[in-house]
Design an enzyme around this catalytic site. Sequence first.
Site, short mmCIF file in Angstrom:
data_model
loop_
_atom_site.label_atom_id
_atom_site.label_comp_id
_atom_site.label_asym_id
_atom_site.label_seq_id
_atom_site.Cartn_x
_atom_site.Cartn_y
_atom_site.Cartn_z
CB SER A 22 30.79 9.97 -48.22
OG SER A 22 32.21 9.88 -47.59
CB THR A 67 33.55 9.67 -40.26
OG1 THR A 67 34.62 10.65 -40.11
CG2 THR A 67 32.42 10.45 -40.02
CE LYS A 71 38.03 6.86 -38.75
NZ LYS A 71 38.87 7.07 -40.07
CG ASN A 91 36.59 3.08 -43.57
OD1 ASN A 91 36.39 1.90 -43.77
ND2 ASN A 91 37.64 3.76 -44.43
CG ASP A 106 41.17 4.95 -44.39
OD1 ASP A 106 40.22 5.49 -45.32
OD2 ASP A 106 41.24 5.22 -43.26
N GLY A 131 54.92 9.65 -39.52
CA GLY A 131 53.66 9.86 -38.83
C GLY A 131 53.28 8.20 -38.36
#
Length: 280
Positions: A22, A67, A71, A91, A106, A131
């Site tokens: 980041s 992170t 979160k 986040n 995200d 997933g």
Amino acid sequence: MHPGDGHTAACLIGWPAAHSRSPLIHHYWLRTLGIPGGYSIESVPPEGFAEFVLNLRAHGYSGANVTIPHKERALQLTQPDDRARAVGAANTLYYDGDVLRSTNTDVEGFIANLDASAPGWDRTPHAVVLGAGGSARAVLFGLLERGIERIALANRSLERAQALADLFGERVVPIAWTDAPAALPGAGLLVNTTSLGMKGQPSLDLDLEPLPSDATVADLVYVPLETELLAEARGRGLRTADGLGMLLHQAVRGFELWFGARPHVTAELRALVEADLAAK
């Protein structure tokens, strides 16, 4: 540049957070856009997280990325938007007046990466997602928001897939992991949200032959940059979207919220981060 020097500053809060890309991303944008600002890493243990976040401005910051492992806690300490609530994690933190709000970038990072890598991907009504963890929640929210009509959600624990289907509604259909191949015909999008295929993890063993010839394959893994899944997809002439693209695109919204300018994901930035990944 440090917090408290008169310029806008943001940070990444994690425990640990030392290996994040980041700072590299945000410093690139600050430099290329000519914005006087800063972005730092703050390693904050769980027991000190609430104090740090609730006094973010006193620590010299106008916003933050959050992170692991913070979160979920960040969601509880702030005013989250619909995306953060649906994903179950925040986040990105930012101030709206004196109110500390949160979002989950995200979702838009995943969608923006697909738009950039495979324009028109959303013409398909059907998708398959592998997933059922936290990343899958962001992916599902984004796909549903974009109008995908049916999403087959495959997971080794069918109960976890069912839990997400219960959360997101009837357009998400939970299926057993072993039934994933049977869901591929007619699916215009396949997304891997698991760690399978990541460096040091087992491979993702899935034959892509049943996918339509115009399908898109996305993998959230970015180490390695090209997973076996993406390599097979490219070999079949399918369009692909990799995990690094999502990482870069998810950073855009936070930067805009903190520094007031919307940055762009460029080939130069991608090359910079690729070089950093290769050096580790």
